[in-house]
Scaffold this motif. Structure first.
Motif, mmCIF file in Angstrom:
data_model
loop_
_atom_site.group_PDB
_atom_site.id
_atom_site.type_symbol
_atom_site.label_atom_id
_atom_site.label_comp_id
_atom_site.label_asym_id
_atom_site.label_seq_id
_atom_site.Cartn_x
_atom_site.Cartn_y
_atom_site.Cartn_z
ATOM 1 N N THR A 1 -1.111 0.772 5.886
ATOM 2 C CA THR A 1 -1.132 -0.569 5.317
ATOM 3 C C THR A 1 -1.873 -1.561 6.207
ATOM 4 O O THR A 1 -2.620 -2.393 5.703
ATOM 5 N N ASP A 2 -1.694 -1.510 7.528
ATOM 6 C CA ASP A 2 -2.452 -2.405 8.416
ATOM 7 C C ASP A 2 -2.672 -1.757 9.770
ATOM 8 O O ASP A 2 -1.744 -1.225 10.364
ATOM 9 N N GLU B 1 -3.907 -9.703 2.447
ATOM 10 C CA GLU B 1 -2.663 -10.242 2.992
ATOM 11 C C GLU B 1 -1.438 -9.427 2.576
ATOM 12 O O GLU B 1 -0.609 -9.065 3.393
ATOM 13 N N ALA B 2 -1.318 -9.158 1.297
ATOM 14 C CA ALA B 2 -0.092 -8.561 0.755
ATOM 15 C C ALA B 2 -0.035 -7.052 0.974
ATOM 16 O O ALA B 2 -0.960 -6.322 0.612
ATOM 17 N N THR B 3 1.072 -6.589 1.556
ATOM 18 C CA THR B 3 1.235 -5.152 1.757
ATOM 19 C C THR B 3 1.260 -4.417 0.426
ATOM 20 O O THR B 3 0.755 -3.296 0.333
ATOM 21 N N SER B 4 1.816 -5.043 -0.601
ATOM 22 C CA SER B 4 1.874 -4.385 -1.908
ATOM 23 C C SER B 4 0.473 -4.124 -2.454
ATOM 24 O O SER B 4 0.206 -3.060 -3.023
ATOM 25 N N VAL C 1 -4.338 -11.249 -3.552
ATOM 26 C CA VAL C 1 -2.959 -11.741 -3.532
ATOM 27 C C VAL C 1 -2.744 -12.591 -2.273
ATOM 28 O O VAL C 1 -2.983 -12.138 -1.162
ATOM 29 N N GLU C 2 -2.315 -13.829 -2.455
ATOM 30 C CA GLU C 2 -2.020 -14.783 -1.385
ATOM 31 C C GLU C 2 -3.215 -15.106 -0.488
ATOM 32 O O GLU C 2 -3.049 -15.700 0.569
#
Length: 157
Positions: A88-89, A46-49, A14-15
């Motif tokens: 998440t990160d 990239e995307a947290t989702s 994603v992205e």
């Protein structure tokens, strides 16, 4: 026989626009073949989702999943219902007064439409964002997720 640790590094889509296989089905395929007591997953996305979704997808089948890439630590460390540790990160390791480790004026110049220049690393006080996952080696389940944020100054004082 000693403790068998499996490590997986997956790329998000994603992205990121990469030409890679689906990280969810790739993880499934690798887990079918992997013989490990503890499995750790680094998800560069990239995307947290997408990072959150992979954690839930792998819950109970791996010990911990953490995201990397955005260089900004998230405050959402948790243990998912089936025992997988997740954040998440992780954040960034590098100069505190920088833009993702780069001299700020170089990044700002580029975003203002200036001529491209080679990025140079920023100097000065550094920090290290990280997370400690405590894993029960008998079950492979995560029992604690603890985020750490330490600067060079704190480490030497």
């Amino acid at each position: 026989m000693g403790l068998r640790i499996g490590v997986m590094n997956l790329l998000g889509r994603v992205e990121m626009d990469p030409n890679v296989d689906n990280p969810f089905t790739t993880a499934d395929r690798i887990l079918e073949e992997m013989e490990a007591d503890v499995v750790l997953v680094d998800f560069h996305a990239e995307a947290t989702s997408e990072k959150l979704a992979l954690g839930w997808h792998l819950d109970g089948r791996v010990s911990a999943v953490w995201g990397t890439h955005t260089h900004v630590p998230t405050a959402d460390g948790k243990i998912l219902p089936k025992g997988t540790g997740h954040i998440t990160d992780l954040g960034m390791t590098g100069p505190v007064l920088s833009i993702l480790g780069v001299k700020p004026e170089l990044s700002v110049n580029k975003l203002l439409g200036g001529l491209p220049r080679r990025y140079e690393s920023a100097e000065g006080l550094c920090k290290m964002d990280c997370v400690l996952f405590t894993i029960d080696t008998e079950t492979g389940a995560c029992t604690q997720v603890r985020r750490l944020d330490q600067t060079e100054q704190e480490a030497t004082s």
